[in-house]
Design a protein around this motif. Sequence first.
Motif, PDB file in Angstrom:
ATOM      1  N   LEU A 152     -12.604 -10.249  32.533  1.00 16.86           N
ATOM      2  CA  LEU A 152     -11.707 -11.295  33.052  1.00 16.86           C
ATOM      3  C   LEU A 152     -12.463 -12.582  33.400  1.00 16.86           C
ATOM      4  O   LEU A 152     -11.842 -13.612  33.619  1.00 16.86           O
ATOM      5  CB  LEU A 152     -10.970 -10.809  34.307  1.00 16.86           C
ATOM      6  N   ASN A 180      -8.579 -18.587  30.752  1.00 16.54           N
ATOM      7  CA  ASN A 180      -8.693 -17.593  29.667  1.00 16.54           C
ATOM      8  C   ASN A 180      -7.515 -16.639  29.524  1.00 16.54           C
ATOM      9  O   ASN A 180      -7.630 -15.635  28.835  1.00 16.54           O
ATOM     10  CB  ASN A 180      -9.975 -16.777  29.864  1.00 16.54           C
ATOM     11  N   GLU A 194      -4.968 -17.760  36.682  1.00 13.01           N
ATOM     12  CA  GLU A 194      -4.355 -17.821  38.007  1.00 13.01           C
ATOM     13  C   GLU A 194      -5.274 -18.341  39.111  1.00 13.01           C
ATOM     14  O   GLU A 194      -4.798 -18.658  40.194  1.00 13.01           O
ATOM     15  CB  GLU A 194      -3.821 -16.441  38.379  1.00 13.01           C
ATOM     16  N   HIS A 218       0.106 -11.818  39.973  1.00 13.60           N
ATOM     17  CA  HIS A 218      -0.178 -12.181  38.586  1.00 13.60           C
ATOM     18  C   HIS A 218       1.045 -12.761  37.869  1.00 13.60           C
ATOM     19  O   HIS A 218       0.899 -13.608  36.999  1.00 13.60           O
ATOM     20  CB  HIS A 218      -0.716 -10.950  37.850  1.00 13.60           C
ATOM     21  N   HIS A 246       2.635  -7.177  35.054  1.00 12.25           N
ATOM     22  CA  HIS A 246       3.633  -7.919  34.275  1.00 12.25           C
ATOM     23  C   HIS A 246       5.037  -7.368  34.462  1.00 12.25           C
ATOM     24  O   HIS A 246       5.258  -6.174  34.285  1.00 12.25           O
ATOM     25  CB  HIS A 246       3.264  -7.898  32.797  1.00 12.25           C
ATOM     26  N   VAL A 294      -5.948 -11.933  25.604  1.00 13.85           N
ATOM     27  CA  VAL A 294      -5.151 -11.477  26.741  1.00 13.85           C
ATOM     28  C   VAL A 294      -3.688 -11.700  26.344  1.00 13.85           C
ATOM     29  O   VAL A 294      -3.049 -10.800  25.820  1.00 13.85           O
ATOM     30  CB  VAL A 294      -5.541 -12.189  28.053  1.00 13.85           C
TER      31      VAL A 294
HETATM   32  C1  V55 Z   1      -5.292 -10.476  34.567  1.00 14.16           C
HETATM   33  C2  V55 Z   1      -6.023 -11.191  33.643  1.00 14.16           C
HETATM   34  C3  V55 Z   1      -6.946 -12.112  34.097  1.00 14.16           C
HETATM   35  C4  V55 Z   1      -7.123 -12.300  35.449  1.00 14.16           C
HETATM   36  C5  V55 Z   1      -6.371 -11.596  36.361  1.00 14.16           C
HETATM   37  O1  V55 Z   1      -4.075  -9.229  32.970  1.00 14.16           O
HETATM   38  C6  V55 Z   1      -5.451 -10.681  35.909  1.00 14.16           C
HETATM   39  C7  V55 Z   1      -4.298  -9.485  34.126  1.00 14.16           C
HETATM   40  C8  V55 Z   1      -7.695 -12.664  31.913  1.00 14.16           C
HETATM   41  O2  V55 Z   1      -7.768 -12.864  33.290  1.00 14.16           O
HETATM   42  O3  V55 Z   1      -8.075 -13.168  35.868  1.00 14.16           O
END
Ligand code: V55
Length: 491
Positions: A59, A120, A135, A218, A283, A475
Amino acid sequence: MAAFPQTIHFIGTNTPRRVEMAVRNLDVEGTIPADVEGAFFRAVPDNAHPPMFADDIALSADGMIAKFDFTGGAVDFAIKYVETERYQLEREARRALFGKYRNPFTDDPSVAGKDRTVANTTPVWHAGRLFMTKEDGRGYEVNPHTLETVGKWDYQGKLKSQTFTAHPRIDPVTGELFFFGYEAGGLCDPHVAYCIADADGNLVKEQWFEQPYLSTIHDFVITEKYAIWPIFPTLADLDRIKAGGEHWAHRQDLPSYIGIMPRYGDVSEMKWIEGPLGVSCFHEVNAFDDGDLVHIDLCLTNTNAFQFMREAGGIQIAQQDIQGALTRWTIDMSKDAPTLTERPLGPSGDLCRLADADQGRPYNRAWYLSMNPKAKGPPMLGGPVGANFNCLLRIEPGNGRITAMELPPGAGISEPAHVPSKEAGHGGWLLSVVDIPNSPNPADYSSELWIVEADAVENGPVAKVKTGLALRSQVHGTWVSRERLNASRVK
Ligand code: V55
Ligand code: FE
């Protein structure tokens, strides 16, 4: 140069590729449907440099914007880094300067106070502009034709929130963008900014509210009447972060909540409704009004799907032992103190897709990814949680009818985009990247873009676009029609 760690965050479909490129006229097997005219944008985390710490996670990787462009049956591919402030500083230094995921106290002192976001997570199209979002910061505008970064997006200086969700929702009738940002005032701020941009892309409303605990928010949902934040007990702790620890730790002993308010209302009207203990969701598929009832359909699990968020909370559950279901939460808003009822709709899974026209409305179909219980052998390594899904499901949430597209052995699939059809009564198409292993080496696979009839996924692809490449996992993605691309603000 230091090597990349050999963890699930850097192997399989998470193998760093780091190549910016453009390829024209990809090999197409089958026929591209005439409806598929436009661009499929994908957000691809791909580290430009080896990380500062060996326990770094997928992430944190630098955002790349990828584009499959469909013109008259021809398909071109391009991918480029989003030139965030962080990317530019590290490129200059030729090494990573930013440390752990969402922990500025672990950064090289030379970048203190600099923007940490890597943009990203989701490409977002609204009012003729393309943004790359994550986020933990504001979005970056990207030129949809050249993929060059235009710059950080703050609504002409109007946006107060320091963050912008990777999951805004667009009302299909009004064209408004409903969005939020949590930790809106900075690191570990409990305030959430709730915002509306009109169909022309002007920020017309921003209000802040406090969430009951410091959770990772999220996604959210809208209906025709309400704005709704389901939140889950994965919590931030400033002392832990200051000590160099994880930003997030999951808690099995704390409740989830739903925050619900009229979508054009005042945040003082927010009601918080308690939900089950210890559950997690990244989600939501959709939500809609049904008289006084509100239904919220979510990809629910019994604990957090990310191992590093579980481990920080002392939770030891192997990835394959996580339980979950596509779940419907229903609340009755005629009650003074509404409560939540829950029923399962379908198998466990995530990375859901709804037709844009169904957003916030009663709907009768959606798609999501799952694990095929009949698949032999382990799942393909990679993706945000370290194991790729291997099955695409279509569900009719009204009657529980489920159909599936299975994949070749050992293959992985990423989130589908939906392309509506111009033909009346036709359900449109899904575009999804499928990674097919070539050998037992987990970095050796072929990435293909499959086009599937959205209402007949069980028939498999009508066309396969062969990239001839092994692409790093995306993603989220988004479809933008040729009409919209032609009307873009940035030329
Ligand atoms: C998610 C993805 C992220 C993140 C926090 O899919 C949660 C969930 C690609 O970055 O920073
Ligand atoms: Fe997401």
